[in-house]
Design an enzyme around this catalytic site. Structure first.
Site, short mmCIF file in Angstrom:
data_model
loop_
_atom_site.label_atom_id
_atom_site.label_comp_id
_atom_site.label_asym_id
_atom_site.label_seq_id
_atom_site.Cartn_x
_atom_site.Cartn_y
_atom_site.Cartn_z
N LYS A 129 0.81 -1.23 0.00
CA LYS A 129 0.00 0.00 0.00
C LYS A 129 0.84 1.27 0.00
CE LYS A 129 -4.12 -2.03 2.07
NZ LYS A 129 -5.14 -1.95 3.10
N ASP A 176 -10.18 2.47 2.31
CA ASP A 176 -10.20 1.74 3.59
C ASP A 176 -10.94 2.52 4.67
OD1 ASP A 176 -8.87 -0.55 2.81
OD2 ASP A 176 -6.90 0.22 3.33
N GLY A 187 -2.77 -1.06 18.39
CA GLY A 187 -1.89 -1.15 17.22
C GLY A 187 -1.49 0.21 16.71
N ALA A 188 -0.32 0.26 16.07
CA ALA A 188 0.19 1.54 15.57
C ALA A 188 0.82 1.38 14.18
CB ALA A 188 1.21 2.11 16.56
N ASN A 243 -0.01 0.34 22.00
CA ASN A 243 0.81 -0.53 21.16
C ASN A 243 1.86 -1.27 21.97
OD1 ASN A 243 1.17 -1.44 18.44
ND2 ASN A 243 3.16 -0.41 18.44
P1 ATR Z 1 -0.39 -3.15 9.42
O1 ATR Z 1 0.17 -2.25 8.37
O2 ATR Z 1 -1.29 -4.23 8.88
O3 ATR Z 1 -1.04 -2.41 10.55
P2 ATR Z 1 2.10 -3.50 10.79
O4 ATR Z 1 2.54 -2.17 10.38
O5 ATR Z 1 3.08 -4.65 10.72
O6 ATR Z 1 0.84 -4.00 9.97
O7 ATR Z 1 1.51 -3.40 12.27
C1 ATR Z 1 1.12 -4.53 12.97
C2 ATR Z 1 0.61 -4.07 14.34
O8 ATR Z 1 0.25 -5.24 15.07
C3 ATR Z 1 1.67 -3.37 15.17
O9 ATR Z 1 1.03 -2.38 15.95
C4 ATR Z 1 2.21 -4.49 16.02
O10 ATR Z 1 2.80 -4.08 17.23
P3 ATR Z 1 4.37 -3.64 17.27
O11 ATR Z 1 4.41 -2.25 16.74
O12 ATR Z 1 4.74 -3.76 18.70
O13 ATR Z 1 5.08 -4.63 16.39
C5 ATR Z 1 0.95 -5.24 16.29
N1 ATR Z 1 1.21 -6.63 16.73
C6 ATR Z 1 1.57 -7.67 15.96
N2 ATR Z 1 1.69 -8.79 16.71
C7 ATR Z 1 1.36 -8.44 17.99
C8 ATR Z 1 1.28 -9.16 19.24
N3 ATR Z 1 1.52 -10.47 19.30
N4 ATR Z 1 0.88 -8.47 20.33
C9 ATR Z 1 0.60 -7.16 20.27
N5 ATR Z 1 0.67 -6.42 19.13
C10 ATR Z 1 1.05 -7.06 18.00
#
Ligand code: ATR
Length: 275
Positions: A66, A102, A128-129, A152
């Protein structure tokens, strides 16, 4: 000639988008087909050259392309500038135009699943971030949401979003207990929930009774987060609707017809998810 549209991603084999768009093409009698195409990140510029040659009317872009696709577009919908990401492309006169549906998908899914959700928003909490959180943040912007809390695992990423957005405050999961009683909308934008994984130590009993809980994950349709919220008596909205509602305006960009999200289409998708 049969018009062609696509979704590109990597991997892409599990995408439900072909099912959605081919259903609409068929039901509206449009002579077109929509295919999932696996494009590796290094092949994305070459794919854009292929687009400029006019083989497709347009298509969708999904993970992980994206942001890179945003940078490769010849023209952009100004509305997605702030986002830095596109999910929909339209090809016209040898140029690729990009937009992002989206945030509309997120809003329309809540409109359908939790009518009135935006009438009085209280301090939404986003888990999430990443890129998906940015999209949801953008969607909430128009709704005078007040302070938005980003929780996050990696606190620094939440703090980055807080630096970029005056109305965002950053947290880690340990803060959830103190902010939960102030919200009425909890949104999971992380990948947690996929294939049944769940958050540890997220005490949903702290959420007010009028809280709506929604998840962008739709595999499974009812994630452990949504199941816990439902058991706690909260309103829940699953992520499949967001997929459907982001697809509608994309289809309209390509074919100038706004298709409908029908119960039949939804049940076809639910059946596909079970396989
Ligand atoms: P997207 O673009 O789909 O949002 P991304 O940028 O990889 O994907 O973000 C994934 C999100 O899921 C992040 O906020 C990630 O937390 P981190 O910034 O700490 O990596 C979160 N995430 C993924 N696995 C996780 C887990 N097991 N527990 C908590 N947060 C998780």
């Amino acid at each position: 000639m049969t018009a062609k549209a696509f979704v590109i991603g990597h991997p892409i084999s599990h995408s439900l988008s072909p099912l959605i768009h081919n259903y609409w093409m068929q039901s509206l009698g449009i002579d077109a087909r929509y295919d999932a195409i696996d494009v590796a990140p290094e092949d994305l510029p070459a794919f854009f050259d292929r687009l400029r040659r006019g083989e497709f009317v347009g298509g969708n872009v999904t993970v992980p392309h994206k942001e890179a696709a945003f940078a490769l577009c010849d023209e952009l919908d100004p509305a997605c500038n702030e986002l830095g990401a596109v999910n929909t492309l339209l090809v016209k006169n040898g140029k690729v135009w990009g937009t992002n549906t989206d945030d509309l998908g997120f809003q329309r899914n809540l409109d359908a699943g939790a009518p009135g959700w935006s009438d009085y928003l209280r301090e939404p909490i986003l888990l999430g971030a990443g890129g998906a959180a940015r999209g949801v943040l953008h969607a909430l912007r128009g709704h005078r949401a007040g302070p938005i809390h980003i929780v996050n695992r990696t606190r620094e990423k939440a703090e980055q979003l807080a630096r970029e957005n005056f109305d965002v405050t950053a947290h880690d999961f340990a803060d959830f207990a103190s902010i939960a009683p102030r919200t009425n909308l909890l949104i999971n934008t992380t990948s947690v929930g996929m294939n049944g994984s769940s958050f540890e130590d997220l005490d949903l009993s702290l959420l007010p009774d009028d809280t709506i809980v929604t998840d962008i994950v739709y595999r499974p349709l009812e994630t452990p987060l949504l199941a816990t919220a439902r058991a706690r008596g909260l309103r829940t909205v699953d992520g499949l609707g967001m997929l459907l509602h982001q697809a509608r305006p994309a289809f309209d960009h390509w074919f100038r017809r706004m298709p409908a999200v029908t119960p039949e289409l939804r049940s076809r998708l639910e059946a596909a998810l079970e396989h």
